[in-house]
Design a protein around this motif. Sequence first.
Motif, short mmCIF file in Angstrom:
data_model
loop_
_atom_site.label_atom_id
_atom_site.label_comp_id
_atom_site.label_asym_id
_atom_site.label_seq_id
_atom_site.Cartn_x
_atom_site.Cartn_y
_atom_site.Cartn_z
N LYS A 195 0.63 -1.24 -0.04
CA LYS A 195 -0.11 0.03 -0.04
C LYS A 195 0.83 1.26 0.05
N ALA A 196 2.06 1.29 0.27
CA ALA A 196 3.00 2.21 0.38
C ALA A 196 4.59 1.52 0.33
N ASP A 197 5.41 2.47 -0.19
CA ASP A 197 6.64 1.99 -0.18
C ASP A 197 7.39 2.40 1.03
N GLY A 198 8.68 1.71 1.18
CA GLY A 198 9.45 1.64 2.38
C GLY A 198 10.08 3.04 2.85
N LYS A 199 10.17 3.79 1.83
CA LYS A 199 10.81 5.18 1.93
C LYS A 199 9.87 6.19 2.55
N THR A 200 8.47 6.01 1.86
CA THR A 200 7.57 6.70 2.41
C THR A 200 6.88 6.36 3.73
N ILE A 201 7.02 5.16 4.01
CA ILE A 201 6.76 4.80 5.55
C ILE A 201 7.82 5.41 6.34
N ALA A 202 8.92 5.25 6.14
CA ALA A 202 10.02 5.61 6.79
C ALA A 202 10.09 7.02 7.30
N ALA A 203 9.87 7.86 5.96
CA ALA A 203 9.82 9.13 6.27
C ALA A 203 8.81 9.46 7.33
#
Length: 150
Positions: free
Chosen positions: A134-142
């Motif tokens: 549903k979302a990529d890892g970079k976006t989640i981490a940010a």
Amino acid sequence: MSLEQIINEDIKKAMLAKEEVALRSLRAIKAAILLAKTAEGAKDSLSADDEIKLVQKLVKQRKDSLEIFEKQNRPDLAQKEREEIEVLERYLPAQLTMEELKPIIADLITKTGASGPADMGKVMGLASKELAGKADGKTIAAMVKELLAQ
């Protein structure tokens, strides 16, 4: 219908329509599926989650290449990557926006009891499982970093 069957049908359609970009992108997905299925210790078929992860990996590779090509001032190669990303993203579930992501991650932070940046690992583990596809890892981490810093 599995992703592999969908891809095979779409390859036929792209061949008939002479869509070079779609054909190139679909063949990349098919090759990745075949590699995953024939890898040592692999099963005969991939689960839906594995298929999504596979396509996400291909999109990430293209985005990384796109970034490099833009830095090296290669618009011709960058355009190819953009076109392939567009085709590949059709086979992924709709991605969450930052506004949709924020309350979900805030809820996960309260569930884990995280209080600061040191607890980022706990939140990321749970968030990665819950938001897979549903979302990529970079976006989640940010977003996790931003919410834990407050």
